[in-house]
Scaffold this motif. Structure first.
Motif, PDB file in Angstrom:
ATOM      1  N   GLY A  62       0.669  -1.164  -0.022  1.00 49.58           N
ATOM      2  CA  GLY A  62      -0.025  -0.023   0.182  1.00 49.58           C
ATOM      3  C   GLY A  62       0.857   1.398  -0.110  1.00 49.58           C
ATOM      4  N   GLY A  63       1.714   1.276   0.825  1.00 42.55           N
ATOM      5  CA  GLY A  63       2.567   2.445   0.956  1.00 42.55           C
ATOM      6  C   GLY A  63       3.420   2.599  -0.285  1.00 42.55           C
ATOM      7  N   ALA A  64       4.055   1.493  -0.951  1.00 38.77           N
ATOM      8  CA  ALA A  64       4.815   1.611  -2.106  1.00 38.77           C
ATOM      9  C   ALA A  64       3.821   1.919  -3.170  1.00 38.77           C
ATOM     10  CB  ALA A  64       5.415   0.311  -2.490  1.00 38.77           C
ATOM     11  N   LEU A  65       2.526   1.564  -3.267  1.00 40.31           N
ATOM     12  CA  LEU A  65       1.695   2.038  -4.399  1.00 40.31           C
ATOM     13  C   LEU A  65       1.449   3.345  -4.290  1.00 40.31           C
ATOM     14  CD1 LEU A  65      -0.658  -0.971  -4.334  1.00 40.31           C
ATOM     15  CD2 LEU A  65       0.663   0.002  -6.483  1.00 40.31           C
ATOM     16  N   LEU A  66       1.255   4.091  -3.140  1.00 39.61           N
ATOM     17  CA  LEU A  66       1.165   5.546  -3.038  1.00 39.61           C
ATOM     18  C   LEU A  66       2.241   6.299  -3.354  1.00 39.61           C
ATOM     19  CD1 LEU A  66      -0.743   5.625   0.840  1.00 39.61           C
ATOM     20  CD2 LEU A  66      -1.687   6.153  -1.649  1.00 39.61           C
ATOM     21  N   LEU A  67       3.435   5.715  -3.089  1.00 40.17           N
ATOM     22  CA  LEU A  67       4.578   6.497  -3.289  1.00 40.17           C
ATOM     23  C   LEU A  67       4.704   6.348  -5.266  1.00 40.17           C
ATOM     24  CD1 LEU A  67       7.337   7.838  -2.844  1.00 40.17           C
ATOM     25  CD2 LEU A  67       8.592   5.328  -2.734  1.00 40.17           C
ATOM     26  N   ALA A  68       4.331   5.284  -5.539  1.00 42.48           N
ATOM     27  CA  ALA A  68       4.337   5.301  -7.139  1.00 42.48           C
ATOM     28  C   ALA A  68       3.436   6.114  -7.610  1.00 42.48           C
ATOM     29  CB  ALA A  68       4.312   3.726  -7.514  1.00 42.48           C
ATOM     30  N   ALA A  69       2.326   6.230  -7.115  1.00 41.81           N
ATOM     31  CA  ALA A  69       1.136   7.281  -7.599  1.00 41.81           C
ATOM     32  C   ALA A  69       1.792   8.542  -7.735  1.00 41.81           C
ATOM     33  CB  ALA A  69      -0.065   6.947  -6.997  1.00 41.81           C
ATOM     34  N   TRP A  70       2.510   8.922  -6.321  1.00 38.62           N
ATOM     35  CA  TRP A  70       3.000  10.215  -6.293  1.00 38.62           C
ATOM     36  C   TRP A  70       4.169  10.614  -7.039  1.00 38.62           C
ATOM     37  CZ3 TRP A  70       7.392  11.633  -3.164  1.00 38.62           C
ATOM     38  CH2 TRP A  70       7.738  13.062  -3.116  1.00 38.62           C
ATOM     39  N   HIS A  71       5.071   9.511  -6.918  1.00 37.08           N
ATOM     40  CA  HIS A  71       6.488   9.733  -7.929  1.00 37.08           C
ATOM     41  C   HIS A  71       6.782   8.657  -8.699  1.00 37.08           C
ATOM     42  CE1 HIS A  71      10.300  11.505  -8.808  1.00 37.08           C
ATOM     43  NE2 HIS A  71      10.908  10.486  -8.422  1.00 37.08           N
ATOM     44  N   PRO A  72       5.990   8.518  -9.895  1.00 33.07           N
ATOM     45  CA  PRO A  72       6.175   7.229 -10.647  1.00 33.07           C
ATOM     46  C   PRO A  72       7.514   7.277 -11.480  1.00 33.07           C
ATOM     47  CG  PRO A  72       4.524   8.902 -11.645  1.00 33.07           C
ATOM     48  CD  PRO A  72       4.968   9.356 -10.622  1.00 33.07           C
ATOM     49  N   THR A  73       8.299   6.116 -11.385  1.00 30.50           N
ATOM     50  CA  THR A  73       9.496   5.679 -11.907  1.00 30.50           C
ATOM     51  C   THR A  73       9.408   4.294 -12.125  1.00 30.50           C
ATOM     52  OG1 THR A  73      10.816   5.502 -10.045  1.00 30.50           O
ATOM     53  CG2 THR A  73      10.640   7.835 -10.671  1.00 30.50           C
ATOM     54  N   THR A  74      10.650   4.139 -12.835  1.00 28.60           N
ATOM     55  CA  THR A  74      10.504   2.380 -13.210  1.00 28.60           C
ATOM     56  C   THR A  74      10.778   1.624 -11.903  1.00 28.60           C
ATOM     57  OG1 THR A  74      11.424   2.798 -15.139  1.00 28.60           O
ATOM     58  CG2 THR A  74      11.873   0.678 -14.281  1.00 28.60           C
ATOM     59  N   VAL A  75      11.700   2.324 -10.845  1.00 29.31           N
ATOM     60  CA  VAL A  75      11.868   1.646  -9.726  1.00 29.31           C
ATOM     61  C   VAL A  75      10.587   1.715  -8.732  1.00 29.31           C
ATOM     62  CG1 VAL A  75      13.294   1.872  -7.499  1.00 29.31           C
ATOM     63  CG2 VAL A  75      14.435   2.267  -9.737  1.00 29.31           C
ATOM     64  N   THR A  76      10.067   2.709  -8.531  1.00 31.05           N
ATOM     65  CA  THR A  76       8.683   2.815  -7.672  1.00 31.05           C
ATOM     66  C   THR A  76       7.817   2.051  -8.039  1.00 31.05           C
ATOM     67  OG1 THR A  76       8.016   4.791  -8.677  1.00 31.05           O
ATOM     68  CG2 THR A  76       9.394   5.206  -6.689  1.00 31.05           C
ATOM     69  N   VAL A  77       7.212   2.142  -9.200  1.00 28.72           N
ATOM     70  CA  VAL A  77       6.312   1.334  -9.942  1.00 28.72           C
ATOM     71  C   VAL A  77       6.506  -0.213  -9.799  1.00 28.72           C
ATOM     72  CG1 VAL A  77       5.097   0.596 -12.153  1.00 28.72           C
ATOM     73  CG2 VAL A  77       5.464   2.984 -11.542  1.00 28.72           C
ATOM     74  N   GLY A  78       7.820  -0.662 -10.173  1.00 30.40           N
ATOM     75  CA  GLY A  78       8.319  -2.022 -10.155  1.00 30.40           C
ATOM     76  C   GLY A  78       8.249  -2.714  -8.716  1.00 30.40           C
ATOM     77  N   ALA A  79       8.644  -1.936  -7.781  1.00 32.65           N
ATOM     78  CA  ALA A  79       8.673  -2.192  -6.192  1.00 32.65           C
ATOM     79  C   ALA A  79       7.121  -2.390  -5.871  1.00 32.65           C
ATOM     80  CB  ALA A  79       9.446  -1.339  -5.582  1.00 32.65           C
ATOM     81  N   ALA A  80       6.377  -1.335  -6.154  1.00 30.81           N
ATOM     82  CA  ALA A  80       5.020  -1.366  -5.787  1.00 30.81           C
ATOM     83  C   ALA A  80       4.096  -2.506  -6.189  1.00 30.81           C
ATOM     84  CB  ALA A  80       4.031  -0.138  -6.315  1.00 30.81           C
ATOM     85  N   PHE A  81       4.367  -3.070  -7.425  1.00 32.14           N
ATOM     86  CA  PHE A  81       3.735  -4.161  -8.206  1.00 32.14           C
ATOM     87  C   PHE A  81       4.414  -5.495  -7.679  1.00 32.14           C
ATOM     88  CE2 PHE A  81       1.529  -0.782 -10.741  1.00 32.14           C
ATOM     89  CZ  PHE A  81       0.220  -1.013 -10.151  1.00 32.14           C
ATOM     90  N   ALA A  82       5.428  -5.565  -7.402  1.00 25.99           N
ATOM     91  CA  ALA A  82       6.260  -6.714  -6.965  1.00 25.99           C
ATOM     92  C   ALA A  82       5.732  -7.051  -5.452  1.00 25.99           C
ATOM     93  CB  ALA A  82       7.819  -6.492  -6.902  1.00 25.99           C
ATOM     94  N   LEU A  83       5.905  -5.987  -4.649  1.00 27.58           N
ATOM     95  CA  LEU A  83       5.144  -6.183  -3.403  1.00 27.58           C
ATOM     96  C   LEU A  83       3.298  -6.566  -3.239  1.00 27.58           C
ATOM     97  CD1 LEU A  83       6.869  -3.304  -1.614  1.00 27.58           C
ATOM     98  CD2 LEU A  83       7.178  -5.836  -1.106  1.00 27.58           C
ATOM     99  N   ALA A  84       2.742  -5.797  -4.155  1.00 24.39           N
ATOM    100  CA  ALA A  84       1.399  -6.050  -4.524  1.00 24.39           C
ATOM    101  C   ALA A  84       1.189  -7.652  -4.835  1.00 24.39           C
ATOM    102  CB  ALA A  84       0.754  -5.206  -5.427  1.00 24.39           C
ATOM    103  N   GLY A  85       2.136  -8.129  -5.670  1.00 21.18           N
ATOM    104  CA  GLY A  85       1.940  -9.372  -6.206  1.00 21.18           C
ATOM    105  C   GLY A  85       2.443 -10.308  -5.013  1.00 21.18           C
ATOM    106  N   ALA A  86       3.183 -10.237  -4.278  1.00 24.82           N
ATOM    107  CA  ALA A  86       3.712 -11.062  -3.102  1.00 24.82           C
ATOM    108  C   ALA A  86       2.508 -10.813  -1.835  1.00 24.82           C
ATOM    109  CB  ALA A  86       4.970 -10.451  -2.588  1.00 24.82           C
ATOM    110  N   ALA A  87       1.938  -9.637  -1.802  1.00 28.59           N
ATOM    111  CA  ALA A  87       1.060  -9.450  -0.885  1.00 28.59           C
ATOM    112  C   ALA A  87      -0.317 -10.352  -1.128  1.00 28.59           C
ATOM    113  CB  ALA A  87       0.603  -8.075  -0.728  1.00 28.59           C
ATOM    114  N   ALA A  88      -0.765 -10.498  -2.616  1.00 26.73           N
ATOM    115  CA  ALA A  88      -1.888 -11.083  -3.007  1.00 26.73           C
ATOM    116  C   ALA A  88      -1.709 -12.745  -2.887  1.00 26.73           C
ATOM    117  CB  ALA A  88      -2.197 -10.728  -4.444  1.00 26.73           C
TER     118      ALA A  88
END
Length: 216
Positions: A62-88
């Motif tokens: 959740g925190g990583a997705l918020l960060l990616a929405a605020w400051h989208p970069t390859t790193v922030t978006v990648g980290a957000a969805f990697a964590l989202a996939g692991a969480a799911a």
């Protein structure tokens, strides 16, 4: 649930990015796929405990997705969805079968480990077991929007993942017998006990070395 289902689910989580921010679609889809796979890398080392965090992954994602929405970069978006996939993945395992060699027998009360409370979450068995026909149906259902939306390499990845799912489902019920033959009849007579102790206990029907970890 089987690994292909988790991998496809991770990609589905990233699918909205293909519409909203297509420039980040590739990294989001790849990261979702990887995130859906990574928890099961603990298969032979405390499965559904070592890399499964049904409580902790979610707030991190959740925190990583918020960060990616605020400051989208390859790193922030990648980290957000990697964590989202692991969480799911970690959360979804609670809705499947138990942690046992033959989960269709429903003898285990362990689905996934809750590190926050220090206990195992019991399986709900909404999907009876990994590789069940219901699991395959879920994988196909999740794949449909990806197949309709994606093209090129990612579409081929989805087809390949579904092919693995179909193959795994076809042989799932015979895998326990094969595992016991390999471990008890082929490995046990020749492999030193201290090495054999790393084989999860659920893969054995014979006596276990004293050093086998209780969590397995």
């Amino acid at each position: 649930m089987m690994l292909p289902t988790h991998a496809i689910a991770g990609m589905v989580l990233a699918l909205p990015v293909a519409y909203a921010r297509p420039e980040f679609a590739a990294v989001a889809l790849a990261a979702g796929f990887v995130g859906g796979v990574v928890p099961d890398l603990d298969l032979y080392a405390g499965h559904r405990k070592t890399l499964h965090y049904p409580v902790y992954y979610a707030p991190l994602a959740g925190g990583a997705l918020l960060l990616a929405a605020w400051h989208p970069t390859t790193v922030t978006v990648g980290a957000a969805f990697a964590l989202a996939g692991a969480a799911a993945h970690s959360a979804a395992d609670a809705f499947g079968g138990g942690l046992e060699l033959r989960p269709w027998e429903a003898t285990s009360d362990r689905a996934v480990y809750d590190h926050h409370r220090g206990r195992w979450i019991a399986p709900r068995r909404w999907v009876r077991y990994d590789g069940s026909p219901g699991d395959l149906l879920l994988a196909v259902s999740l794949a449909l929007p990806l197949l309709v939306t994606l093209d090129g390499g990612f579409r081929r990845v989805v087809f390949a993942t579904l092919a693995v799912a179909v193959g795994y489902t076809a042989v799932r019920r015979v895998l326990p017998r094969l595992a016991v033959i390999v471990v008890d009849r082929l490995l046990a007579p020749v492999v030193p006990p201290h090495l054999l102790s790393y084989v999860p206990a659920r893969y054995r029907e014979g006596p276990l070395p004293e050093t086998v970890l209780a969590d397995d």
